[in-house]
Design a protein around this motif. Structure first.
Motif, short mmCIF file in Angstrom:
data_model
loop_
_atom_site.label_atom_id
_atom_site.label_comp_id
_atom_site.label_asym_id
_atom_site.label_seq_id
_atom_site.Cartn_x
_atom_site.Cartn_y
_atom_site.Cartn_z
N SER A 155 196.70 82.98 -11.86
CA SER A 155 196.15 81.86 -11.09
C SER A 155 195.71 82.40 -9.74
O SER A 155 196.02 83.53 -9.36
N SER A 156 194.98 81.55 -9.03
CA SER A 156 194.64 81.88 -7.66
C SER A 156 195.88 81.70 -6.80
O SER A 156 196.60 80.70 -6.93
N GLU A 157 196.14 82.66 -5.93
CA GLU A 157 197.40 82.66 -5.17
C GLU A 157 197.54 81.42 -4.30
O GLU A 157 198.63 80.87 -4.15
N ALA A 159 196.01 78.48 -4.74
CA ALA A 159 195.62 77.25 -5.43
C ALA A 159 196.77 76.24 -5.40
O ALA A 159 197.94 76.60 -5.57
N SER A 184 197.60 87.41 -9.40
CA SER A 184 196.50 86.71 -8.75
C SER A 184 195.16 87.04 -9.40
O SER A 184 194.89 88.19 -9.77
N VAL A 186 190.75 85.44 -9.67
CA VAL A 186 189.70 84.49 -9.28
C VAL A 186 189.52 83.51 -10.43
O VAL A 186 189.34 83.91 -11.57
N MET A 187 189.56 82.22 -10.13
CA MET A 187 189.53 81.21 -11.18
C MET A 187 188.25 80.39 -11.18
O MET A 187 188.17 79.37 -11.88
N SER A 195 188.24 89.25 -13.40
CA SER A 195 189.51 89.10 -12.70
C SER A 195 190.66 88.78 -13.65
O SER A 195 191.74 89.36 -13.57
N ARG A 217 194.53 76.70 -13.57
CA ARG A 217 193.52 76.52 -12.53
C ARG A 217 193.79 75.18 -11.87
O ARG A 217 193.79 74.15 -12.55
#
Length: 430
Positions: A155-157, A159, A184, A186-187, A195, A217
């Motif tokens: 996931s995005s850190e 988010a 981590s 990019v979603m 990523s 996400r």
């Protein structure tokens, strides 16, 4: 020779185009470049060879701000995609030639259904390829471990969805423990595929440290879902050795990534809730098994108590019977021993009497023989008496009380004693 200025020549071209191309045209093309400037959309159109990537036609196109503000939201709403390079589009255009800026097509309408059809075709091509490779359902064949507590999270850190996921796990009412670890990625945008694949590679290196992978996400536009519809990402997920749970979309959106994953849920919190429910069911099974074991043990204890009680009741009777049997056995053994001893004593008495009878003649013979031998020894001792030798004229010489047999053993100064029949004589050797 008549000459024209560049402006005059371009003006002739503009007039020719305006006279001959008076209609608007629907054109199919691929977007090779898209950019917005002050609300206007500038794009580069391209057409490639049928079975290759070589361009066979290129052109510039523009959509003015007033049109673009209406067409863009409609396109993204229908297609679920942002208007970006790489898409195939159907544009309604008319020609425009400016003496200073050259030729371009002016976009007046965009048909999103055309792009939807092309996107659906690409999705179907990817799905068919995955099925042909035999990997489409591989994740479904994996079994989620009973104690799925070690979770690799992609996931995005920053988010919000990741935070919601962790809170949902940590605040479960049963107090169950989970151990999430973030990888981590990019979603959204063009870096999604690269990523997430990189994150999966990192997890795969230490796959023994995890039970399950969760790709989540936290929100995002529907138009950002395209990054989850790529062949490379789908192949990586389908072939991954651990079960993968996805929570990346909205209720009505299902990406190819969702299709090939072990399980798809709507949101990050739904993913956390699923894992909590799964572990709660396992915990309940453990408690049920514990109760069954305890019940079984209690039942077995009661059965053994009853058996011991029955045996206890039989012990006095069994002991009395055993005692009678042992006493009878001891009596039989005593009688047998007494009889055996009597027989043995009688046999030994007879043997002793027989030996006594045979010993008397043997003893007499032995005494007679020994007496005769003693007489012979006495005669020999008398014959060897030194007094007899002295009476016959012999003498004995001693040195220090010992008989001298060799004259060479004497040396000057030795005192010797010579014994005769009558008396003795002392001498000193010179």
């Amino acid at each position: 020779m008549n000459t024209l200025s560049l402006f005059e020549l371009n003006n002739l071209v503009r007039e020719a185009i305006s006279v001959t191309l008076t209609d608007e045209y629907w054109v199919e093309a691929e977007l090779s470049e898209v950019r917005e400037v002050r609300g206007h959309c500038y794009m580069e159109l391209i057409q490639k060879e049928l079975f290759g990537n070589t361009p066979v036609a290129k052109a510039s196109a523009k959509c003015w701000k007033t049109k673009w503000q209406r067409l863009c939201p409609k396109f993204e709403s229908v297609t679920g995609q942002s208007f970006k390079a790489g898409l195939k589009v159907l544009l309604k255009v008319y020609p425009d030639f400016h003496e200073a800026y050259g030729f371009s097509w002016i976009v007046t309408d965009i048909n999103p259904e055309f792009t939807m059809g092309d996107m659906a075709r690409k999705r179907m091509e990817i799905i068919n390829r995955l099925k042909m490779e035999g990997v489409f359902d591989l994740q479904k064949e994996l079994t989620l471990p009973l104690f799925a507590q070690r979770i690799a999270v992609i996931s995005s850190e920053n988010a919000a969805g990741y935070g919601d996921f962790c809170r949902q796990l940590g605040d479960n009412p049963s107090g169950l423990k989970f151990y999430p670890r973030l990888f981590s990625a990019v979603m959204q945008g063009e870096e999604v595929e690269k990523s997430i694949v990189a994150a999966l590679d990192k997890i795969n290196i230490q796959a023994d440290d995890f039970d399950v992978v969760v790709i989540i996400r936290g929100g995002g536009a529907t138009s950002d879902m395209a990054g989850f519809d790529t062949l490379l990402l789908a192949e990586n997920v389908a072939n991954f050795p651990l079960p993968i749970i996805t929570g990346i979309g909205h209720d009505r959106d299902e990406s190819i990534l969702d299709m090939v994953s072990h399980m798809r849920v709507k949101t990050p919190t739904a993913a956390a809730a699923f894992l909590v429910d799964h572990l709660e069911r396992v915990y309940e099974r453990v408690l049920d098994a514990e109760n069954e074991i305890l019940t079984g043990i209690r039942h077995r204890i009661e059965m053994e108590k009853a058996r011991l009680q029955r045996l206890g009741e039989k012990v006095p009777m069994l002991f009395s019977l055993f005692k009678d049997r042992q006493e009878a056995r001891l009596d039989r053994m005593l009688n047998h021993v007494s009889t055996a001893i009597g027989v043995r004593l009688e046999r030994e008495n007879r043997r002793l009497a027989d030996l006594s009878r045979r010993m008397q003649p043997a003893m007499a013979r032995r005494l007679l023989c020994e007496n005769h031998r003693v007489d012979l020894l006495a005669q020999r001792a008398k014959a060897a008496d030194p007094a007899l030798l002295l009476r016959r004229g012999y003498s004995m010489t001693t040195l220090g009380g010992k008989i001298v047999r060799d004259a060479t053993a004497l040396k000057a100064g030795d005192e010797i004693v010579t014994r005769l029949e009558k008396g003795s004589v002392s001498s000193i050797i010179k």
